[in-house]
Design an enzyme around this catalytic site. Sequence first.
Site, PDB file in Angstrom:
ATOM      1  N   PRO A   2       0.829  -1.204   0.000  1.00 52.37           N
ATOM      2  CG  PRO A   2      -0.751  -1.567   1.653  1.00 52.37           C
ATOM      3  CD  PRO A   2       0.562  -2.074   1.150  1.00 52.37           C
ATOM      4  CD  GLU A   3       1.967   3.364  -4.514  1.00 49.47           C
ATOM      5  OE1 GLU A   3       2.008   4.569  -4.830  1.00 49.47           O
ATOM      6  OE2 GLU A   3       2.070   2.442  -5.348  1.00 49.47           O
ATOM      7  CE  LYS A  53       5.171   3.164   0.173  1.00 49.73           C
ATOM      8  NZ  LYS A  53       5.890   2.335  -0.813  1.00 49.73           N
ATOM      9  CD  GLN A  70       8.556  -4.783   7.365  1.00 52.49           C
ATOM     10  OE1 GLN A  70       8.119  -5.775   7.965  1.00 52.49           O
ATOM     11  NE2 GLN A  70       9.830  -4.443   7.428  1.00 52.49           N
ATOM     12  NE  ARG A 125      15.711   4.689   5.593  1.00 55.81           N
ATOM     13  CZ  ARG A 125      15.514   3.901   6.637  1.00 55.81           C
ATOM     14  NH1 ARG A 125      16.338   3.955   7.677  1.00 55.81           N
ATOM     15  NH2 ARG A 125      14.507   3.051   6.677  1.00 55.81           N
ATOM     16  CG  ASN A 169       5.470   0.727  -9.440  1.00 56.35           C
ATOM     17  OD1 ASN A 169       6.351   1.419  -9.937  1.00 56.35           O
ATOM     18  ND2 ASN A 169       4.895  -0.264 -10.099  1.00 56.35           N
ATOM     19  NE  ARG A 253       7.713  -2.287  -7.080  1.00 59.46           N
ATOM     20  CZ  ARG A 253       7.158  -1.484  -6.178  1.00 59.46           C
ATOM     21  NH1 ARG A 253       7.925  -0.708  -5.407  1.00 59.46           N
ATOM     22  NH2 ARG A 253       5.849  -1.449  -6.021  1.00 59.46           N
TER      23      ARG A 253
END
EC number: 3.2.2.-
Length: 263
Positions: A2-3, A53, A70, A125, A169, A253
């Site tokens: 999932p985005e 995410k 994840q 990060r 993606n 991808r």
Amino acid sequence: MPEGPEIRRAADNLEAAIKGKPLTDVWFAFAQLKPYESQLTGQIITRIETRGKALLTHFSNGLTLYSHNQLYGVWRVIDTGEIPQTTRILRVRLQTADKTILLYSASDIEMLTAEQLTTHPFLQRVGPDVLDARLTPEEVKARLLSPRFRNRQFSGLLLDQAFLAGLGNYLRVEILWQVGLTGQHKAKDLNEAQLNALSHALLDIPRLSYTTRGQADENKHHGALFRFKVFHRDGEACERCGGIIEKTTLSSRPFYWCPHCQK
């Protein structure tokens, strides 16, 4: 995976179910989290925040549950007392008098203090979240042109959570189609108009997906307000130019694009 828009909608559903209600029972599968069960019982969830995410579930005693789904993790909302029919492995249960939220299958779960939140490796990060309403196209443009990112091909950059959190993606291919660019371009090679268009699309498309995907307006759009223009549409005609959408692989991808109008 999932985005950002899907993660934020999941957080909205969790908040709607239990935000502001006293927790009547708390259960964790992992031994290192067991001591927090008693500490959190009786507390309330004050908000559920997304960072790309990752989900941050904030409690009234100052603790925060960090979780990253994840590939396989999933949150569910049930009525308290209901027994879900699933083969997934339960990791977290947060229960109130009427609703319970469950986290299945995820393995990246931690309890953080306010101080630990500021030093967590993933949170340090990750870049600005595209769904953060405070983030502006001007700030995105500056980030595109920064020494760290200006020489990166978009095929990889738009998947890098350190650049902008929440992209993935399907958003990558839809954003590049919207601005008529291929994945091989770099920010340093774009003209001013292209930079401005990309800076806006990097925010507009994720936000449109979050607010309208799955909704319908038959009078105006004859279907979903957010629709894929190229994602999973290889072999179909491009609605902008009539060219045939193709599929290839970029940055390991699947990548969908129209070679006729994306240059």
